[in-house]
Structures are given as structure tokens and as C-alpha cells.
Design a protein around this motif. Sequence first.
Motif, PDB file in Angstrom:
ATOM      1  N   GLY A 132       0.680  -1.184   0.234  1.00 56.21           N
ATOM      2  CA  GLY A 132      -0.095   0.025   0.005  1.00 56.21           C
ATOM      3  C   GLY A 132       0.641   1.248   0.160  1.00 56.21           C
ATOM      4  N   HIS A 188      -2.755   4.180   0.545  1.00 51.53           N
ATOM      5  CA  HIS A 188      -3.638   3.164  -0.159  1.00 51.53           C
ATOM      6  C   HIS A 188      -3.820   2.202   1.220  1.00 51.53           C
ATOM      7  N   VAL A 198      -0.379  -1.567  -4.413  1.00 54.71           N
ATOM      8  CA  VAL A 198      -0.107  -0.411  -5.259  1.00 54.71           C
ATOM      9  C   VAL A 198       0.307  -0.998  -6.508  1.00 54.71           C
ATOM     10  N   SER A 206      -1.137   7.085  -8.461  1.00 56.86           N
ATOM     11  CA  SER A 206      -0.786   5.682  -7.714  1.00 56.86           C
ATOM     12  C   SER A 206      -1.969   4.917  -8.146  1.00 56.86           C
ATOM     13  N   SER A 238      -4.341   1.335  -7.282  1.00 51.79           N
ATOM     14  CA  SER A 238      -4.300   0.395  -5.946  1.00 51.79           C
ATOM     15  C   SER A 238      -5.247  -0.680  -6.284  1.00 51.79           C
ATOM     16  N   ASP A 275      -6.999  -1.028  -3.764  1.00 51.82           N
ATOM     17  CA  ASP A 275      -8.041  -0.697  -2.919  1.00 51.82           C
ATOM     18  C   ASP A 275      -9.205  -0.097  -3.771  1.00 51.82           C
ATOM     19  N   THR A 323      -8.762   2.385  -5.885  1.00 52.87           N
ATOM     20  CA  THR A 323      -8.790   4.056  -6.011  1.00 52.87           C
ATOM     21  C   THR A 323      -7.305   4.413  -6.781  1.00 52.87           C
ATOM     22  N   LYS A 362      -4.730   7.691  -6.421  1.00 53.78           N
ATOM     23  CA  LYS A 362      -4.284   8.817  -5.456  1.00 53.78           C
ATOM     24  C   LYS A 362      -3.335   9.551  -6.317  1.00 53.78           C
ATOM     25  N   GLU A 392      -0.630  13.579  -0.146  1.00 53.74           N
ATOM     26  CA  GLU A 392      -1.480  13.274  -1.054  1.00 53.74           C
ATOM     27  C   GLU A 392      -2.656  14.601  -1.216  1.00 53.74           C
ATOM     28  N   THR A 410      -7.942  11.897  -4.059  1.00 52.83           N
ATOM     29  CA  THR A 410      -8.339  10.431  -4.172  1.00 52.83           C
ATOM     30  C   THR A 410      -9.480  10.292  -5.174  1.00 52.83           C
TER      31      THR A 410
END
Length: 93
Positions: free
Chosen positions: A2, A24, A28, A42, A44, A46, A48, A50, A59, A62
Amino acid sequence: DGTVRVWTVAVGSRPLDKGTLNGHSDWVRCVAWSPDGEFVASASDDKTVKIWKVATMEEVGTLRGHSGWVTSVAWNHDGSLLASGSNDNTVRL
């Protein structure tokens, strides 16, 4: 894990660890520099994307909307658009 690691690399020198971008919550898969070098995007697992400001290592946003892992990101030639690809079979701009 992450995270995204940023390195300073100079010819003939050892790479220096500039820092880690944390945020994250899953692996990634891809990173991409903006054309002006000011930002990193980036992608990921997850679901998302970012956006990070490299100078401050913070950051700045998002992007959500994919229903599956985000596996790729790419900026257009002038940095005004960012494309993200996902295993949900979509590309988002």
C-alpha cells in the motif's frame, strides 16, 4: 504493502530514498509521473487512484469510481487528463 517509495537517482551515485507515500489500503499496482514532474498518480487494489504532490510528499486527492482493482494510470501529454484502467473492464478519465 500500500505504499509508494520515491527515490532520487543520479548517474554515478547511489539512489537516495526521498520518502514513502502512505495512504492506500491495499497493494499499489502502478505509478505515473505527471508530465511536469510535480505530481505522481498511484493505482491500487483498494479500487482508488491517489494523486500526490512530490515536493511535499502529500496526498492531494483520491479518485474513486472503479469497482475492481485499479491496475494502470497514465497522464496525457500536458497533464490535464489522467486515465485509469481496472480489472472491472473499464477505463476512467
